[in-house]
Design a protein around this motif. Structure first.
Motif, short mmCIF file in Angstrom:
data_model
loop_
_atom_site.label_atom_id
_atom_site.label_comp_id
_atom_site.label_asym_id
_atom_site.label_seq_id
_atom_site.Cartn_x
_atom_site.Cartn_y
_atom_site.Cartn_z
N GLY A 1 0.73 -1.10 0.03
CA GLY A 1 0.00 0.14 0.06
C GLY A 1 0.96 1.32 0.20
N THR A 2 0.18 2.45 0.30
CA THR A 2 0.97 3.72 0.25
C THR A 2 1.51 3.80 1.56
OG1 THR A 2 -1.24 4.83 0.23
CG2 THR A 2 -0.38 4.38 -1.92
N PHE A 3 2.19 4.93 1.75
CA PHE A 3 2.61 5.58 3.11
C PHE A 3 1.41 5.96 3.71
CE2 PHE A 3 4.11 8.98 5.68
CZ PHE A 3 5.08 8.22 6.57
N PRO A 4 1.25 5.53 4.99
CA PRO A 4 0.14 5.65 5.90
C PRO A 4 0.42 7.02 6.62
CG PRO A 4 1.46 4.04 6.96
CD PRO A 4 1.95 4.36 5.59
N HIS A 5 0.08 8.11 5.82
CA HIS A 5 0.53 9.41 6.11
C HIS A 5 -0.37 9.87 7.37
CE1 HIS A 5 -3.34 11.03 4.24
NE2 HIS A 5 -2.88 10.30 3.02
N TRP A 6 -1.64 9.33 7.51
CA TRP A 6 -2.47 9.61 8.71
C TRP A 6 -1.88 9.41 10.03
CZ3 TRP A 6 -3.22 4.93 10.76
CH2 TRP A 6 -3.18 3.99 9.77
N LEU A 7 -0.96 8.75 10.22
CA LEU A 7 -0.16 8.38 11.44
C LEU A 7 0.54 9.57 11.72
CD1 LEU A 7 1.19 4.32 10.62
CD2 LEU A 7 -0.59 5.23 12.25
N GLY A 8 0.61 10.62 10.98
CA GLY A 8 1.54 11.63 11.43
C GLY A 8 0.67 12.65 12.26
N ASP A 9 -0.54 12.34 12.37
CA ASP A 9 -1.43 12.96 13.42
C ASP A 9 -1.48 12.41 14.80
OD1 ASP A 9 -2.18 14.86 11.56
OD2 ASP A 9 -3.90 13.98 10.75
N LEU A 10 -0.83 11.38 14.94
CA LEU A 10 -0.69 10.55 16.35
C LEU A 10 0.29 11.34 17.12
CD1 LEU A 10 -0.60 6.88 15.36
CD2 LEU A 10 -2.54 8.24 16.22
N PRO A 11 -0.22 12.01 18.36
CA PRO A 11 0.46 12.86 19.01
C PRO A 11 1.81 12.40 19.79
CG PRO A 11 -1.72 12.38 19.92
CD PRO A 11 -1.67 11.89 18.78
N GLU A 12 1.62 11.13 20.10
CA GLU A 12 2.50 10.52 20.93
C GLU A 12 3.69 9.75 20.17
OE1 GLU A 12 2.58 11.40 24.14
OE2 GLU A 12 0.72 12.43 23.77
N LEU A 13 3.42 9.48 18.68
CA LEU A 13 4.32 8.58 18.03
C LEU A 13 5.56 9.29 18.03
CD1 LEU A 13 4.25 6.14 16.54
CD2 LEU A 13 3.57 7.36 14.49
N GLN A 14 6.67 8.36 18.61
CA GLN A 14 8.08 8.63 18.60
C GLN A 14 9.01 7.76 17.67
OE1 GLN A 14 9.71 9.61 22.53
NE2 GLN A 14 7.68 9.79 23.31
N ILE A 15 8.52 6.62 17.82
CA ILE A 15 9.23 5.29 16.93
C ILE A 15 8.42 4.70 15.85
CG2 ILE A 15 10.51 3.26 17.14
CD1 ILE A 15 11.52 4.07 19.78
N PHE A 16 8.64 4.92 14.72
CA PHE A 16 8.02 4.35 13.54
C PHE A 16 8.91 3.88 12.55
CE2 PHE A 16 4.89 6.03 9.68
CZ PHE A 16 4.30 4.77 9.71
N VAL A 17 8.65 2.24 12.59
CA VAL A 17 9.54 1.72 11.63
C VAL A 17 8.79 0.88 10.52
CG1 VAL A 17 11.30 -0.13 11.61
CG2 VAL A 17 11.28 1.41 13.57
N LEU A 18 9.01 1.08 9.31
CA LEU A 18 8.19 0.29 8.32
C LEU A 18 9.30 -0.38 7.20
CD1 LEU A 18 5.66 2.99 6.85
CD2 LEU A 18 5.24 0.97 8.39
N LYS A 19 10.58 -0.36 7.53
CA LYS A 19 11.42 -0.87 6.66
C LYS A 19 11.13 -2.52 6.45
CE LYS A 19 14.70 -3.10 10.14
NZ LYS A 19 15.45 -4.30 9.45
N SER A 20 11.72 -2.51 5.12
CA SER A 20 11.60 -4.08 4.48
C SER A 20 10.30 -4.48 4.42
CB SER A 20 12.34 -5.13 5.38
OG SER A 20 13.81 -4.67 5.33
N ASN A 21 9.27 -3.82 3.75
CA ASN A 21 8.22 -4.16 3.22
C ASN A 21 7.87 -3.86 1.84
OD1 ASN A 21 6.29 -5.10 5.54
ND2 ASN A 21 7.26 -3.20 6.47
N LYS A 22 6.66 -3.76 1.34
CA LYS A 22 6.46 -3.35 -0.17
C LYS A 22 5.54 -2.20 -0.41
CE LYS A 22 6.46 -8.33 -1.02
NZ LYS A 22 5.85 -9.55 -1.36
N PHE A 23 6.06 -1.19 0.35
CA PHE A 23 5.20 0.05 0.46
C PHE A 23 5.50 0.74 -0.93
CE2 PHE A 23 5.01 -0.64 4.98
CZ PHE A 23 3.45 -0.39 5.25
#
Length: 175
Positions: free
Chosen positions: A56-78
């Motif tokens: 799928g595409t980049f889940p940009h809506w996660l950018g609105d999570l106020p507490e998110l500090q560590i976000f790892v999507l590596k080695s997938n098929k985005f």
């Protein structure tokens, strides 16, 4: 729940998980897209979905999570462009670790994201004693890719700041 051989799609998350602080599904066989219901997890601090077969595409809506500090999507098929959230809020305000490496995104990282990584830009060490990211009595580990090399941090120290995008982007017609 990392490295547990789960497969299929990541189940939807409902309101009762609004206080979920960490979700580590690294090293499984999950497929499909990141469920948009994760937006219900407004306390989410760590989201590690690395080493699956998510697409799928980049889940940009996660950018609105106020507490998110560590976000790892590596080695997938985005794939596709990395778009910014539609809101006027600052995207990813508390980001410390972002790893998008080894995917098939296209184009460039939006400048809005890089300008808004305030924690990364304004980090000041106030102590020589290491302080580790503690979420509800749990310390988290994370593996990131920097310059093509995997780095495993068994504990995430609060002044760890990394943004990895190795082998991420294809510019139209080129890799």
């Amino acid at each position: 729940m990392g490295h547990t051989s789960f497969n299929g799609i990541i189940p939807e998350v409902y309101e009762k998980y609004e206080k979920l602080r960490g979700l580590i599904l690294n090293g499984n066989q999950f497929q499909g897209e990141v469920p948009s219901s994760l937006f219900n997890c407004q306390s989410l601090t760590v989201l590690d979905l690395a080493n699956n077969q998510l697409n799928g595409t980049f889940p940009h809506w996660l950018g609105d999570l106020p507490e998110l500090q560590i976000f790892v999507l590596k080695s997938n098929k985005f794939h596709g462009p990395i778009e910014t959230p539609s809101t006027n809020k600052i995207a990813f305000p508390g980001m410390r670790v972002l790893d998008l490496s080894h995917n098939e995104f296209e184009g460039l990282v939006p400048q809005k994201y890089l300008q808004n990584f305030n924690v990364m830009k304004n980090m000041v060490m106030n102590s020589t004693i290491p302080i580790y990211l503690d979420i509800g009595g749990k310390n988290f580990s994370v593996t990131t890719v920097v310059k093509g090399m995997e780095n495993n941090f068994l504990l995430v120290i609060t002044f760890l700041l990394t943004c990895s995008m190795s082998s991420v982007f294809k510019i139209k017609g080129r890799e």
